[in-house]
Design an enzyme around this catalytic site. Sequence first.
Site, short mmCIF file in Angstrom:
data_model
loop_
_atom_site.label_atom_id
_atom_site.label_comp_id
_atom_site.label_asym_id
_atom_site.label_seq_id
_atom_site.Cartn_x
_atom_site.Cartn_y
_atom_site.Cartn_z
N HIS A 178 -35.43 -63.02 -45.76
CA HIS A 178 -34.83 -62.60 -47.04
C HIS A 178 -35.57 -61.36 -47.56
CE1 HIS A 178 -33.25 -62.58 -51.07
NE2 HIS A 178 -34.47 -62.69 -51.55
N ARG A 225 -27.80 -61.94 -42.11
CA ARG A 225 -29.13 -61.38 -42.40
C ARG A 225 -30.04 -61.75 -41.23
NH1 ARG A 225 -32.05 -64.92 -46.25
NH2 ARG A 225 -33.28 -65.35 -44.40
N TYR A 230 -36.34 -72.73 -42.46
CA TYR A 230 -35.09 -73.35 -42.92
C TYR A 230 -33.86 -73.04 -42.06
CZ TYR A 230 -34.71 -68.73 -45.16
OH TYR A 230 -34.67 -67.38 -45.40
#
Length: 367
Positions: A268, A264, A277
């Site tokens: 998100h 990805r 993160y």
Amino acid sequence: MTAEAPHGAEAPPEFVQLLTPEGERVEHPDYDIDLTPAEIRGLYRDLVLVRRVDLEAVALQRQGELGLWASLLGQEAAQIGSGRALTDADMAFPTYREHGVAWCRGVDPVNLLGLFRGVNHGGWDPAEHNFHLYTIVIGSQTLHAVGYAMGIQRDGAVGEDGAASIVYFGDGATSQGDVNESFIWASVFNAPVVFFCQNNQWAISEPLERQTRIPLYRRASGFGFPGVRVDGNDVFACLAVTRKALADARAGQGPMLIEAFTYRMGAHTTSDDPTRYRVADELEAWKLKDPIERVRSYMFKNQVADQDFFDAIDAEADALGRDVRGRCLALPDPEPLAIFDHVYAEPNRLVDAERARFAAYLEGFEG
Ligand SMILES: Cc1ncc(C[n+]2csc(CCOP(=O)(O)OP(=O)(O)O)c2C)c(N)n1
Ligand SMILES: [Mg+2]
């Protein structure tokens, strides 16, 4: 094997690849595919156009025109490869990120944008496109797909001209009970269903190592059906593997798990900030495996297309971006009471009562 290696992780994962990140064609004993130059140009066009629609959608969200968007950036090959493997009779069950599969099923991208703009409640007729509505409840659509596949079986729609279902879900979804239950049902009923897991390495901020200690495709063997890992950034390999899995399912050979190993590249959703993160190096490494660049370089090297073709596709992508933007902005707001339509196919007392109550509430604003 070191003392720290997880159980079951001894053998290196197999990985079906037909096109390297450098655009070199490689052979595979089980999953080779013959594509005509026209088919390759078609796949390239699909990849570029869905990336362009996705880019436009992210921009529209940033400009306040969509409430949210879940970008497919980086996952185009997994979606176009698998989506183009489907026949009209096959049924697809998506998550919320399968804009590329929606494209292959002929769903107008503006319908997808309307959903995320909050002006439609799904936007397309699943029966018209054999593409179900987007599903936010992680993993629930795997059960729907298995149920549908069992229906295909009971209708006797099997064999070469038959149908299969395919269900899309993420790496994080594999930890859901629904997904594991659907594996069991599919296995024991030998249902014609293909489980297509896009392992994009992340479930929002949770990394893959918090979902599994073995490669995901190996989970299938514990349930009694085959699993395969495919290079999810290789559109040829995704097409070849999915085509075979669907053909096997239609022929009565039961389910298969495909793990499309991908990444990805964006957030998100537009509500997420991945820099909180994950490290930038990871993204940089995956950029080198870009699903579009490798097809482009293969086409150049093998004279499958010339510069005029690439220019024409870029122009088409820009025109599509403008068209999608314009039609998105022009979408009418829905009638407030429309939210009660299509909840059930038949009249329903509870929904009727809620509609009446909401209508009375709206009338309070009149006059
Ligand atoms: C049943 C359920 N639990 C939690 C959530 C919140 N949620 C939304 S997306 C997501 C992560 C899904 O990750 P993955 O399956 O890897 O799919 P991806 O978004 O990476 O495509 C979670 C936990 C949800 N939508 N549904
Ligand atoms: Mg994921």
